[in-house]
Write an enzyme that holds these catalytic residues in place. Structure first.
Site, PDB file in Angstrom:
ATOM      1  N   CYS A  68       0.830  -1.208   0.000  1.00 37.56           N
ATOM      2  CA  CYS A  68       0.000   0.000   0.000  1.00 37.56           C
ATOM      3  C   CYS A  68       0.869   1.265   0.000  1.00 37.56           C
ATOM      4  O   CYS A  68       1.524   1.542  -0.999  1.00 37.56           O
ATOM      5  CB  CYS A  68      -0.999  -0.026   1.147  1.00 37.56           C
ATOM      6  SG  CYS A  68      -2.351   1.164   0.924  1.00 37.56           S
ATOM      7  N   HIS A  85      -3.799  -4.918   0.391  1.00 40.44           N
ATOM      8  CA  HIS A  85      -3.250  -5.392   1.659  1.00 40.44           C
ATOM      9  C   HIS A  85      -3.349  -6.911   1.726  1.00 40.44           C
ATOM     10  O   HIS A  85      -4.411  -7.443   2.070  1.00 40.44           O
ATOM     11  CB  HIS A  85      -4.034  -4.781   2.828  1.00 40.44           C
ATOM     12  CG  HIS A  85      -3.736  -3.344   3.070  1.00 40.44           C
ATOM     13  ND1 HIS A  85      -2.690  -2.926   3.870  1.00 40.44           N
ATOM     14  CD2 HIS A  85      -4.338  -2.225   2.615  1.00 40.44           C
ATOM     15  CE1 HIS A  85      -2.669  -1.609   3.905  1.00 40.44           C
ATOM     16  NE2 HIS A  85      -3.648  -1.154   3.149  1.00 40.44           N
ATOM     17  N   GLU A 112      -2.172  -8.839   3.974  1.00 40.16           N
ATOM     18  CA  GLU A 112      -2.376  -9.233   5.374  1.00 40.16           C
ATOM     19  C   GLU A 112      -3.830  -9.087   5.821  1.00 40.16           C
ATOM     20  O   GLU A 112      -4.227  -9.604   6.863  1.00 40.16           O
ATOM     21  CB  GLU A 112      -1.441  -8.440   6.301  1.00 40.16           C
ATOM     22  CG  GLU A 112      -1.854  -7.022   6.598  1.00 40.16           C
ATOM     23  CD  GLU A 112      -1.622  -6.006   5.468  1.00 40.16           C
ATOM     24  OE1 GLU A 112      -1.896  -4.821   5.703  1.00 40.16           O
ATOM     25  OE2 GLU A 112      -1.173  -6.399   4.371  1.00 40.16           O
TER      26      GLU A 112
END
Length: 192
Positions: free
Chosen positions: A76, A174, A176
């Site tokens: 990001c 993202h 994660e």
């Protein structure tokens, strides 16, 4: 050792937790020596470009990061700071990718937030991932499609969802926060 860069603009704990679920141990650090000797480096990011870049300069990470030879993954804001320039805060980036990061056009609602599919996968980073899989995005600035693009996303217009140059990889989304497919991408990166 897997190092996660700590520069007060990253979602470091989310990345650490994702890697822990995969069975990897990592260190959250701003130590230049630890970053230099790590086997993999992750450069996460949530925040604003100008203030994040100031911290990188104050710590010397801005000079070190472009010289690393091990695999590096920007996420990001981390991806955006790896580029030449961001319109956000009129910010000069790290220059790893010769790309300008631009605000989405006024006709688009920002931030671009939520789950999106991607296309045009061109990297082992996407092994085991299909173009019907969704990833989580939240951003108001984007990198245009370029020769470094290894995946695209379409939000009114196509933009770079992921880029690669030599040992440097970066995602606008993202991983994660992207469930099982994000975990697969992180695993693929660690196994590069």
């Amino acid at each position: 050792m897997i190092a996660i860069i700590n520069y007060n603009a990253g979602n470091t704990r989310s990345v650490e937790n994702a890697l822990s679920r995969l069975g990897y141990t990592c260190t959250i650090t701003s130590s230049l020596q630890e970053l230099q000797t790590a086997s993999k480096v992750i450069f996460p990011g949530v925040g604003e470009a100008r203030s994040a870049m100031k911290v990188l300069k104050d710590t010397g990470i801005d000079k070190l990061l472009p010289t690393l030879t091990q695999p590096v993954l920007g996420i990001c804001l981390g991806m955006q700071l790896m580029c030449d320039y961001s319109e956000e805060g009129d910010t000069r980036g790290l220059g790893i990718f010769p790309i300008v990061v631009r605000h989405f056009p006024p006709s688009q609602r920002v931030p671009h937030m939520g789950w999106n599919t991607m296309s045009n996968f061109q990297s082992p980073l996407f092994t085991g991932i299909t173009e019907s899989d969704d990833f989580y995005f939240v951003h108001s600035y984007k990198a245009d499609v370029s020769p470094y693009t290894i995946a695209t996303c379409d939000y009114i217009e196509p933009f770079s969802a992921a880029i690669n140059k030599n040992n440097f990889y970066a995602t606008q989304f993202h991983p994660e926060k992207s469930g099982d497919v994000g975990m697969q991408l992180l695993k693929n990166f660690i196994e590069l």
